[in-house]
Design a protein around this motif. Sequence first.
Motif, PDB file in Angstrom:
ATOM      1  N   GLY A 111     -54.671 -21.474  21.109  1.00  0.00           N
ATOM      2  CA  GLY A 111     -55.219 -20.299  21.769  1.00  0.00           C
ATOM      3  C   GLY A 111     -56.549 -19.840  21.201  1.00  0.00           C
ATOM      4  O   GLY A 111     -57.090 -18.823  21.634  1.00  0.00           O
ATOM      5  N   GLU A 112     -57.114 -20.560  20.270  1.00  0.00           N
ATOM      6  CA  GLU A 112     -58.359 -20.157  19.629  1.00  0.00           C
ATOM      7  C   GLU A 112     -59.528 -20.839  20.339  1.00  0.00           C
ATOM      8  O   GLU A 112     -59.464 -22.005  20.697  1.00  0.00           O
ATOM      9  N   SER A 113     -60.619 -20.081  20.540  1.00  0.00           N
ATOM     10  CA  SER A 113     -61.780 -20.655  21.209  1.00  0.00           C
ATOM     11  C   SER A 113     -62.587 -21.491  20.231  1.00  0.00           C
ATOM     12  O   SER A 113     -62.428 -21.412  19.019  1.00  0.00           O
ATOM     13  N   ARG A 114     -63.515 -22.265  20.761  1.00  0.00           N
ATOM     14  CA  ARG A 114     -64.346 -23.136  19.937  1.00  0.00           C
ATOM     15  C   ARG A 114     -65.249 -22.321  19.015  1.00  0.00           C
ATOM     16  O   ARG A 114     -65.436 -22.657  17.854  1.00  0.00           O
ATOM     17  N   VAL A 116     -64.762 -19.301  17.746  1.00  0.00           N
ATOM     18  CA  VAL A 116     -63.987 -18.707  16.662  1.00  0.00           C
ATOM     19  C   VAL A 116     -63.677 -19.770  15.613  1.00  0.00           C
ATOM     20  O   VAL A 116     -63.774 -19.521  14.403  1.00  0.00           O
ATOM     21  N   ALA A 117     -63.351 -20.961  16.055  1.00  0.00           N
ATOM     22  CA  ALA A 117     -63.056 -22.044  15.123  1.00  0.00           C
ATOM     23  C   ALA A 117     -64.294 -22.417  14.314  1.00  0.00           C
ATOM     24  O   ALA A 117     -64.205 -22.670  13.109  1.00  0.00           O
ATOM     25  N   GLU A 118     -65.469 -22.422  14.949  1.00  0.00           N
ATOM     26  CA  GLU A 118     -66.704 -22.736  14.231  1.00  0.00           C
ATOM     27  C   GLU A 118     -67.029 -21.660  13.208  1.00  0.00           C
ATOM     28  O   GLU A 118     -67.433 -21.950  12.084  1.00  0.00           O
ATOM     29  N   ARG A 119     -66.856 -20.388  13.588  1.00  0.00           N
ATOM     30  CA  ARG A 119     -67.114 -19.294  12.639  1.00  0.00           C
ATOM     31  C   ARG A 119     -66.166 -19.383  11.442  1.00  0.00           C
ATOM     32  O   ARG A 119     -66.561 -19.151  10.310  1.00  0.00           O
ATOM     33  N   ARG A 120     -64.899 -19.711  11.738  1.00  0.00           N
ATOM     34  CA  ARG A 120     -63.922 -19.827  10.675  1.00  0.00           C
ATOM     35  C   ARG A 120     -64.309 -20.950   9.713  1.00  0.00           C
ATOM     36  O   ARG A 120     -64.168 -20.830   8.504  1.00  0.00           O
ATOM     37  N   SER A 121     -64.864 -22.034  10.237  1.00  0.00           N
ATOM     38  CA  SER A 121     -65.231 -23.158   9.378  1.00  0.00           C
ATOM     39  C   SER A 121     -66.527 -22.892   8.610  1.00  0.00           C
ATOM     40  O   SER A 121     -66.772 -23.505   7.583  1.00  0.00           O
ATOM     41  N   GLU A 122     -67.357 -21.957   9.088  1.00  0.00           N
ATOM     42  CA  GLU A 122     -68.632 -21.658   8.429  1.00  0.00           C
ATOM     43  C   GLU A 122     -68.502 -20.653   7.291  1.00  0.00           C
ATOM     44  O   GLU A 122     -69.449 -20.435   6.551  1.00  0.00           O
ATOM     45  N   ARG A 123     -67.359 -20.014   7.138  1.00  0.00           N
ATOM     46  CA  ARG A 123     -67.185 -19.000   6.104  1.00  0.00           C
ATOM     47  C   ARG A 123     -67.486 -19.562   4.724  1.00  0.00           C
ATOM     48  O   ARG A 123     -67.091 -20.663   4.389  1.00  0.00           O
ATOM     49  N   GLN A 124     -68.150 -18.756   3.917  1.00  0.00           N
ATOM     50  CA  GLN A 124     -68.416 -19.114   2.523  1.00  0.00           C
ATOM     51  C   GLN A 124     -67.206 -18.745   1.680  1.00  0.00           C
ATOM     52  O   GLN A 124     -66.399 -17.914   2.060  1.00  0.00           O
TER      53      GLN A 124
END
Length: 152
Positions: A111-114, A116-124
């Motif tokens: 149910g997660e959009s692309r 949101v997934a990219e932002r989650r992976s970019e977190r420091q």
Amino acid sequence: MGIRGELYTNQVNLDNRSYFFNVKENRNGDVFLQIVESKIKDGIDDRRAIVVFADDMQKFLGGMEDSLKFIDKDKKEKAKLRAEKKAAKEAMYAAGGADELHGKKIYRRKGESRLVAERRSERQDDGIKRTGRVIHVTSKRSTAAQPPADEY
């Protein structure tokens, strides 16, 4: 002639089965091939046999040969399809498509959009270990901030 009309016997042992190829002759003088499959199932010896008479052997072998050709052809087609699918998948990721950011695959939650997934992976790394819905905070206290143990 051997016992029970056996002229020739050949045995093939596999992991959990044995096959016996027995060439026999009956009382009427007819020569036939008996193929016996033997396997042990639950401590019981399970045997099954088929008989092919010499007159029908050419038709039988023709049918077996056709079946082996089909199996070989099917096996090659499946291997070709697997190779094509693998090559297409590698080409997709090499071209930067389908949920890939900076050469790293990004896995989305249900149910997660692309985005949101990219932002989650970019977190420091901010010292917060996120595992599912529970947030675990890692302590960043230095050893100098702790009081000495002998002061009481």
